[in-house]
Write an enzyme that holds these catalytic residues in place. Structure first.
Site, PDB file in Angstrom:
ATOM      1  N   GLU A   1      -9.592  20.553  38.240  1.00 21.83           N
ATOM      2  CA  GLU A   1      -8.192  18.838  38.024  1.00 21.83           C
ATOM      3  C   GLU A   1     -10.032  18.298  38.211  1.00 21.83           C
ATOM      4  OE1 GLU A   1      -7.968  21.185  40.010  1.00 21.83           O
ATOM      5  OE2 GLU A   1      -5.663  20.479  40.446  1.00 21.83           O
TER       6      GLU A   1
ATOM      7  N   LYS B   1      -2.646  28.001  40.963  1.00 26.79           N
ATOM      8  CA  LYS B   1      -4.052  27.751  40.118  1.00 26.79           C
ATOM      9  C   LYS B   1      -4.521  28.726  39.688  1.00 26.79           C
ATOM     10  CE  LYS B   1      -7.404  25.426  44.054  1.00 26.79           C
ATOM     11  NZ  LYS B   1      -8.990  26.108  44.290  1.00 26.79           N
TER      12      LYS B   1
ATOM     13  N   LYS C   1     -16.530  20.242  45.868  1.00 26.56           N
ATOM     14  CA  LYS C   1     -17.780  21.701  47.090  1.00 26.56           C
ATOM     15  C   LYS C   1     -17.878  22.774  46.114  1.00 26.56           C
ATOM     16  CE  LYS C   1     -17.374  24.473  50.921  1.00 26.56           C
ATOM     17  NZ  LYS C   1     -16.390  25.634  52.323  1.00 26.56           N
TER      18      LYS C   1
ATOM     19  N   GLY D   1     -13.121  22.027  53.095  1.00 25.54           N
ATOM     20  CA  GLY D   1     -13.146  20.713  52.122  1.00 25.54           C
ATOM     21  C   GLY D   1     -12.343  19.760  52.988  1.00 25.54           C
ATOM     22  N   ARG D   2     -11.667  20.384  53.689  1.00 28.40           N
ATOM     23  CA  ARG D   2     -10.514  19.351  54.702  1.00 28.40           C
ATOM     24  C   ARG D   2     -12.004  18.889  56.193  1.00 28.40           C
ATOM     25  NH1 ARG D   2      -8.704  23.845  53.818  1.00 28.40           N
ATOM     26  NH2 ARG D   2      -8.293  25.606  55.607  1.00 28.40           N
TER      27      ARG D   2
ATOM     28  N   GLU E   1      -2.753  22.289  55.633  1.00 27.53           N
ATOM     29  CA  GLU E   1      -3.773  23.343  55.132  1.00 27.53           C
ATOM     30  C   GLU E   1      -4.483  24.293  55.858  1.00 27.53           C
ATOM     31  OE1 GLU E   1      -5.665  22.650  50.138  1.00 27.53           O
ATOM     32  OE2 GLU E   1      -7.227  22.776  51.443  1.00 27.53           O
TER      33      GLU E   1
ATOM     34  N   HIS F   1      12.160  -0.258  58.125  1.00 27.86           N
ATOM     35  CA  HIS F   1      12.557  -0.189  57.122  1.00 27.86           C
ATOM     36  C   HIS F   1      12.439   0.248  56.040  1.00 27.86           C
ATOM     37  CE1 HIS F   1      12.872  -4.045  58.759  1.00 27.86           C
ATOM     38  NE2 HIS F   1      11.664  -3.970  58.770  1.00 27.86           N
TER      39      HIS F   1
HETATM   40  O1  F6P Z   1      -6.868  22.598  47.822  1.00 30.17           O
HETATM   41  C1  F6P Z   1      -7.393  23.684  47.486  1.00 30.17           C
HETATM   42  C2  F6P Z   1      -8.889  23.199  47.780  1.00 30.17           C
HETATM   43  O2  F6P Z   1      -9.848  24.428  48.016  1.00 30.17           O
HETATM   44  C3  F6P Z   1      -9.170  22.857  49.291  1.00 30.17           C
HETATM   45  O3  F6P Z   1      -8.706  23.140  50.350  1.00 30.17           O
HETATM   46  C4  F6P Z   1     -10.123  21.690  48.629  1.00 30.17           C
HETATM   47  O4  F6P Z   1     -10.421  20.685  49.934  1.00 30.17           O
HETATM   48  C5  F6P Z   1     -10.697  21.152  47.111  1.00 30.17           C
HETATM   49  O5  F6P Z   1      -9.225  21.925  46.909  1.00 30.17           O
HETATM   50  C6  F6P Z   1     -11.238  20.701  46.529  1.00 30.17           C
HETATM   51  O6  F6P Z   1     -12.067  21.987  46.337  1.00 30.17           O
HETATM   52  P1  F6P Z   1     -13.466  21.469  45.560  1.00 30.17           P
HETATM   53  O7  F6P Z   1     -13.846  19.849  46.440  1.00 30.17           O
HETATM   54  O8  F6P Z   1     -14.137  22.701  45.468  1.00 30.17           O
HETATM   55  O9  F6P Z   1     -13.358  20.895  44.534  1.00 30.17           O
END
Ligand code: F6P
Length: 549
Positions: A216, A513, A210, A272-273, A358, A389
């Site tokens: 990452e 972060k 987003k 995002g979620r 979240e 199990h």
């Molecule tokens: O974990 C934090 C967060 O901002 C989430 O809300 C989001 O889904 C994720 O990081 C990834 O963010 P992006 O889509 O901006 O890379």
């Protein structure tokens, strides 16, 4: 002081406390069913294709009435309507919350700041569809002219969990000639394992972010680009045919080197979620095809409409939200298990963890004051029979109260052979047996009647009274998956509304972060990091000493 009464001082809240203390101190499901045989029928609601039985809960009509009064007093439906109208209910980020607009019909009107957002939603869906068809048909060619055989989605959190979960869920609807893999972890092993057996000439990377700033994702995307160019022995002009982006941030996408013509947009009013039915679902759409993807969106819409229009007493997300409040706030339950009896739903609970935790893992109210009541539970679980199990022992006989959702399908997917289809009855026999055992247990007398020696009777007794919701759907279609996800999205909404928290921000992930950015130079270059606590400083020093160069 805030102008509205604090949640726990509301008369509707204290009425629930009194009800728990006076009438529901030791509720027994055996008694509740014996005195009210109609409760199974009365406590079952329908939402689209979903049949939701909540009769095996520690509730009576009075409990439900009091919970509904709490929902009315906290104006859950008022906030719901504000959300659907596009008001900026995400107050800490000053944003509208409109994942519901992502699945609105083409002719619907949903305005943000006076502008109807639905045409833009459908423009992106159409662009995604055209692209997905090109990849599926082989018309889209890689740099060397070969067709795409593997799609690798690189994203994390909401840019990974939704499509990854849905890809697994709808595997039987996917084009089996086209594989989709998901890379999320910044651990280089994730990307390594995803690409090690791939032919770069036939690989398409979807960079899903987003913000397009998530470390990452950008790190993995950069490594993927390097891998591709090395494998193809090509220059940067090879990137265009192998990289597309899903983002709200065109500038950053261009900076990365992806042509914005190959970018699929979404908007800041999509959390995002809550985003996998936006452009973030492109990998899924390529896998299942645009028609199936739209069927899924229609499923979402069915439950959106249900949530928006069903009366409180038969409103499934409202009821599920209220039941969670009952246990979390009045029985001190700390966690909530979600147990799908479906291999295809193996990632469903992992997806829900972000959606729920979240969203509702907050301890500051919308009014800026600390909450002095419990908020979101720990959500956990894996497919049911495997759990049986592993950890069901604790649910059955442990000391903790763990409300659980059991999700089952009446029919297996069409693709299974007759022999494997036949196994479905055994799977579902377990499904039904477990909720029965959890609810009604086994009394000492029943154990004795089986001839069990007296010293083992306490060990073999099941107290029962473990509350469960049973969610049954006819089969796992794209529409049913959309319905299930929307059900939980709105359940989470209901709880956040009652707890008076902003379910749509996620400030709690920021500190880690920032600190990671500060610590990294200490690991790579041995740089001095000011302000490290003694424990972390010693750990970093050990890492530096033992690190192989
Ligand atoms: O974990 C934090 C967060 O901002 C989430 O809300 C989001 O889904 C994720 O990081 C990834 O963010 P992006 O889509 O901006 O890379």
């Amino acid at each position: 002081m805030p102008d509205t009464p604090r949640l726990i001082r509301r008369p509707e809240w204290t009425a629930l406390e009194d009800h728990r203390a006076d009438s529901m101190l030791h509720p027994q499901l055996r008694d509740l069913f014996a005195t009210d045989p109609g409760r199974a029928e009365r406590y079952t609601v329908r939402a689209g294709d979903l049949r939701i039985d909540y009769s095996k809960h520690l509730i009576t009509d009075e409990t439900l009435a009091l919970l509904q009064e709490l929902a009315t007093a906290t104006d859950v439906f008022g906030l719901r309507d504000a959300m659907f109208r596009g008001e900026k209910i995400n107050t800490t980020e000053d944003r509208a919350v409109l994942h519901t607009a992502l699945r609105a019909a083409r002719d619907a009107v949903v305005e943000v700041d006076g502008e109807n957002v639905v045409p833009a939603v459908h423009t992106v869906l159409d662009k995604m569809s055209a692209f997905a068809e090109k990849v599926r048909s082989g018309e889209w060619r890689g740099h060397t002219g070969r067709r795409i055989r593997t799609v690798v989605n690189i994203g994390i959190g909401g840019s990974d969990l939704g499509p990854a979960m849905a890809y697994e869920a709808l595997r039987s609807f996917t084009d089996r000639e086209l594989a989709v893999r998901f890379v999320s972890n910044v651990d280089g092993a994730d990307l390594h394992e995803a690409v090690r057996d791939l032919d770069a000439a036939e690989t398409l990377f979807i960079i899903a972010s987003k913000t397009f700033t998530t470390i990452e994702t950008i790190t993995n995307a950069t490594s993927a680009r390097d891998w591709l160019l090395t494998e193809l022995k090509a220059g940067p002009d090879a990137v265009a045919a192998h990289f597309v982006a899903l983002s709200t941030n065109a500038e950053k996408v261009a900076d990365f080197g992806i042509d914005t013509a190959n970018m699929f947009a979404f908007w800041d009013w999509v959390g995002g979620r809550y985003s996998f039915d936006s452009a973030i679902g492109l990998s899924l759409m390529i896998a299942i095809g645009p028609d199936r993807f739209r069927e899924m969106l229609e499923g979402f819409r069915i439950v959106d409409e249900h949530f928006r229009t069903a009366p409180a007493e038969s409103n499934a997300p409202l009821l599920m939200g209220l039941l969670g409040i009952w246990y979390g706030n009045f029985f001190e339950a700390q966690s909530h298990a979600v147990l799908p009896y479906s291999h295809y739903l193996s990632r469903f609970t992992a997806y829900l963890q972000q959606l729920d935790m979240e969203s509702n893992g907050k301890s500051t109210g919308r009014d800026g004051h600390p909450v002095d009541w419990q908020t979101g539970p720990v959500v956990w679980g894996t497919p049911g029979t495997n759990g049986q199990h592993a950890y069901y022992q604790l649910i059955h006989q442990g000391t903790k109260l763990i409300p659980a959702d059991f999700i089952g399908l009446i029919n297996p997917v069409d693709e299974l052979s007759p022999a494997l289809r036949a196994q479905h009855d055994l799977l579902m026999a377990n499904f039904f047996a477990q909720t029965q055992a959890l609810a009604f247990g086994k009394t000492p007398d029943e154990v004795r009647a089986e001839g069990v020696p007296e010293e083992l009777v306490p060990h073999k007794t099941f107290r029962g009274n473990r509350p469960t919701t049973t969610i049954l759907a006819p089969e796992l279609t794209p529409s049913v998956l959309g319905q299930l996800v929307a059900l939980y999205e709105h359940k989470v909404f209901v709880q956040g509304a009652i707890w008076n928290i902003d379910s749509f921000d996620q400030w709690g992930v920021e500190l880690g972060k920032i600190l990671a950015k500060r610590v990294e130079p200490a690991l790579t270059e041995g740089a001095e990091v000011p302000g490290l606590d003694p424990s972390t400083a010693a750990l970093v020093a050990t890492y530096r000493t033992l690190r192989k160069q």
